[in-house]
Design an enzyme around this catalytic site. Structure first.
Site, PDB file in Angstrom:
ATOM      1  CB  SER A 108      22.410 -59.140 -55.223  1.00  0.00           C
ATOM      2  OG  SER A 108      21.498 -58.794 -54.199  1.00  0.00           O
ATOM      3  CB  THR A 157      26.377 -54.476 -48.447  1.00  0.00           C
ATOM      4  OG1 THR A 157      26.735 -55.062 -49.702  1.00  0.00           O
ATOM      5  CG2 THR A 157      25.758 -53.112 -48.691  1.00  0.00           C
ATOM      6  CE  LYS A 237      28.128 -52.746 -53.591  1.00  0.00           C
ATOM      7  NZ  LYS A 237      26.867 -52.182 -53.099  1.00  0.00           N
ATOM      8  CG  HIS A 261      23.400 -49.388 -51.643  1.00  0.00           C
ATOM      9  ND1 HIS A 261      23.680 -50.266 -50.624  1.00  0.00           N
ATOM     10  CD2 HIS A 261      22.441 -49.996 -52.384  1.00  0.00           C
ATOM     11  CE1 HIS A 261      22.897 -51.340 -50.731  1.00  0.00           C
ATOM     12  NE2 HIS A 261      22.137 -51.193 -51.805  1.00  0.00           N
TER      13      HIS A 261
HETATM   14  C1  FNR Z   1      21.838 -52.072 -55.877  1.00  0.00           C
HETATM   15  N1  FNR Z   1      22.947 -52.166 -55.044  1.00  0.00           N
HETATM   16  C2  FNR Z   1      23.070 -53.240 -54.195  1.00  0.00           C
HETATM   17  N2  FNR Z   1      24.152 -53.358 -53.397  1.00  0.00           N
HETATM   18  C3  FNR Z   1      24.294 -54.418 -52.582  1.00  0.00           C
HETATM   19  O1  FNR Z   1      25.298 -54.496 -51.880  1.00  0.00           O
HETATM   20  N3  FNR Z   1      23.348 -55.406 -52.554  1.00  0.00           N
HETATM   21  C4  FNR Z   1      22.233 -55.369 -53.331  1.00  0.00           C
HETATM   22  O2  FNR Z   1      21.399 -56.272 -53.304  1.00  0.00           O
HETATM   23  C5  FNR Z   1      22.063 -54.235 -54.156  1.00  0.00           C
HETATM   24  N4  FNR Z   1      20.952 -54.117 -54.946  1.00  0.00           N
HETATM   25  C6  FNR Z   1      20.828 -53.057 -55.801  1.00  0.00           C
HETATM   26  C7  FNR Z   1      19.711 -52.977 -56.618  1.00  0.00           C
HETATM   27  C8  FNR Z   1      19.620 -51.948 -57.547  1.00  0.00           C
HETATM   28  C9  FNR Z   1      18.448 -51.885 -58.446  1.00  0.00           C
HETATM   29  C10 FNR Z   1      20.644 -50.962 -57.628  1.00  0.00           C
HETATM   30  C11 FNR Z   1      20.572 -49.856 -58.638  1.00  0.00           C
HETATM   31  C12 FNR Z   1      21.727 -51.036 -56.798  1.00  0.00           C
HETATM   32  C13 FNR Z   1      24.061 -51.199 -55.174  1.00  0.00           C
HETATM   33  C14 FNR Z   1      25.026 -51.655 -56.250  1.00  0.00           C
HETATM   34  O3  FNR Z   1      25.775 -52.765 -55.827  1.00  0.00           O
HETATM   35  C15 FNR Z   1      26.021 -50.563 -56.654  1.00  0.00           C
HETATM   36  O4  FNR Z   1      26.615 -50.042 -55.490  1.00  0.00           O
HETATM   37  C16 FNR Z   1      25.413 -49.422 -57.462  1.00  0.00           C
HETATM   38  O5  FNR Z   1      24.372 -49.885 -58.301  1.00  0.00           O
HETATM   39  C17 FNR Z   1      26.476 -48.727 -58.308  1.00  0.00           C
HETATM   40  O6  FNR Z   1      25.986 -47.602 -58.924  1.00  0.00           O
HETATM   41  P1  FNR Z   1      25.450 -47.546 -60.444  1.00  0.00           P
HETATM   42  O7  FNR Z   1      26.458 -48.259 -61.324  1.00  0.00           O
HETATM   43  O8  FNR Z   1      24.115 -48.216 -60.455  1.00  0.00           O
HETATM   44  O9  FNR Z   1      25.368 -46.091 -60.709  1.00  0.00           O
END
Ligand code: FNR
Length: 368
Positions: A108, A157, A237, A261
């Site tokens: 991330s 993203t 994404k 997300h």
């Molecule tokens: C994320 N996600 C996310 N996406 C991204 O592009 N950059 C980021 O910094 C973050 N940070 C983030 C923090 C937390 C706590 C969560 C739960 C999610 C989204 C992540 O990449 C992904 O799309 C989802 O978490 C997928 O879904 P599930 O597996 O959590 O259900």
């Protein structure tokens, strides 16, 4: 009574007991009424499997190739922010587990370890997740550092011009613990001063961070611009429609991640598994399509692949497992998913990933 952890979901309840409420709420929440959060899981349960029997399944191969790299399984790690809020080793623990499992991790942009620290853990397949900041020099520098640190692709993203309304974070007045920071931003801006400034504002610090720094004007021209400043493949994404998948192809991306997300941005969008097929059809094999959102079982992985995904990414289970057991927890999550996926393949009568077909699943749209 046995305390053995037997599935990925069990880490969530354990993490809730382990973490301060503010941290657990940050990791677990979706946006607004969390309709999409529930739907990301529920939609998987509405897809039925159509197994083939009396197939010799004595040898199952779960390996696959992604972006030209051979990996141990089509199960990879999505970018989630602030791993040190889950465990003191943070993303270093995550990357060690992921590299040992021989799969891919997306770091991330909002990680609590820098990309250079990640690279210093040793070889491995890592992609860098990027947000585009108002100050384009920051974005340029991050991309150059990702190249130098050996990252294999940039994952842009595209669903976060503003932060979704995560009400638990607002209520908790979410703040990054004072000993942590967005490590990749250090040196690019005075992160501590920025965070100090935000601490004086009300509501969620994460939302204030996005409001202050993310470029809301981001559009398809910028995807071209990003490609012009790097030789790394660029994936997007956060695609949820066939229309945008076509635009992504026209922009020349190297891959598409179907993602909402983790249901943290716009509530009431469909589950990712429900829109995967329309996107796969629009893309027609020109670039790989990946999925994240609610993947918690080997059967979920199988269903996504049957509907055309080249692989899946998992989000929340990683920080949950980190909080419970650090690197060993992440290792266990990946191992459990791998084992469940292998078992699913065996019970489906499939011996290799490329044999997984659309006919292996029945969705609500099918009139079987
Ligand atoms: C994320 N996600 C996310 N996406 C991204 O592009 N950059 C980021 O910094 C973050 N940070 C983030 C923090 C937390 C706590 C969560 C739960 C999610 C989204 C992540 O990449 C992904 O799309 C989802 O978490 C997928 O879904 P599930 O597996 O959590 O259900």
């Amino acid at each position: 009574m046995s305390t053995e952890i037997v599935n990925v979901d069990e880490y969530e309840a354990l993490a809730q007991r382990r973490m301060p409420k503010m941290a657990f709420d940050f990791f677990s929440s979706g946006s607004e009424d969390q309709v999409t959060l529930r739907e990301n899981r529920a939609a998987f349960t509405r897809i039925r499997l159509r197994p083939r029997i009396l197939v010799d399944v004595s040898n199952i191969d779960v390996t696959t190739s992604v972006l030209g790299f051979k990996i141990a399984m089509p199960i990879m790690v999505a970018p989630t922010a602030l791993h040190k809020m889950a465990h003191p080793d943070g993303e270093l623990a995550t990357v060690r587990a992921v590299s040992a499992a021989n799969t891919i991790m997306i770091l991330s942009a909002s990680a609590t370890c820098s990309m250079e620290e990640i690279a210093a853990t040793g070889p491995g397949l890592r992609l860098f997740q990027l947000y585009v900041y108002k100050d384009r020099n920051i974005t340029r520098t991050l991309v150059r550092r990702a190249e130098q640190a050996g990252f294999k692709a940039i994952v842009l993203t595209v669903d976060t011009p503003r932060l979704g309304r995560r009400e638990a974070d607002i209520k908790n007045r979410f703040k990054i613990p004072s000993h942590l920071s967005y490590k990749n931003m250090e040196g690019l801006m005075n992160v501590n001063k920025e965070i100090d400034k935000m601490n004086k504002t009300s509501g969620s610090e994460a939302a204030a961070w996005v409001d202050n720094h993310f470029d809301r004007s981001l559009n398809w021209k910028d995807v071209k611009w990003l490609q012009s400043i790097t030789k790394l493949p660029v994936l997007v994404k956060g695609i949820l429609t066939a229309e945008d998948a076509v635009l992504a192809l026209q922009a020349g991306v190297a891959g598409i991640m179907v993602s909402n997300h983790g249901a943290r941005q716009l509530d009431h969008v469909p589950a990712t598994i429900s829109v995967l097929e329309e996107i796969v059809k629009a893309v027609a094999g020109r670039v790989p399509v990946f999925l994240d959102g609610g993947v918690r079982r080997g059967t979920d992985v199988f269903k996504a692949l049957a509907l055309g995904a080249s692989g899946v990414f998992i989000g929340r289970p990683i920080p949950y497992a980190l909080s419970v057991d650090g690197e060993a927890g992440v290792t266990k999550v990946l191992q459990m998913l791998r084992d469940e996926f292998e078992l699913t393949m065996a019970l489906m009568g499939v011996c290799s990933v490329k044999e997984i077909r659309r006919q292996h699943v029945q969705t609500e749209q099918d009139s079987v």
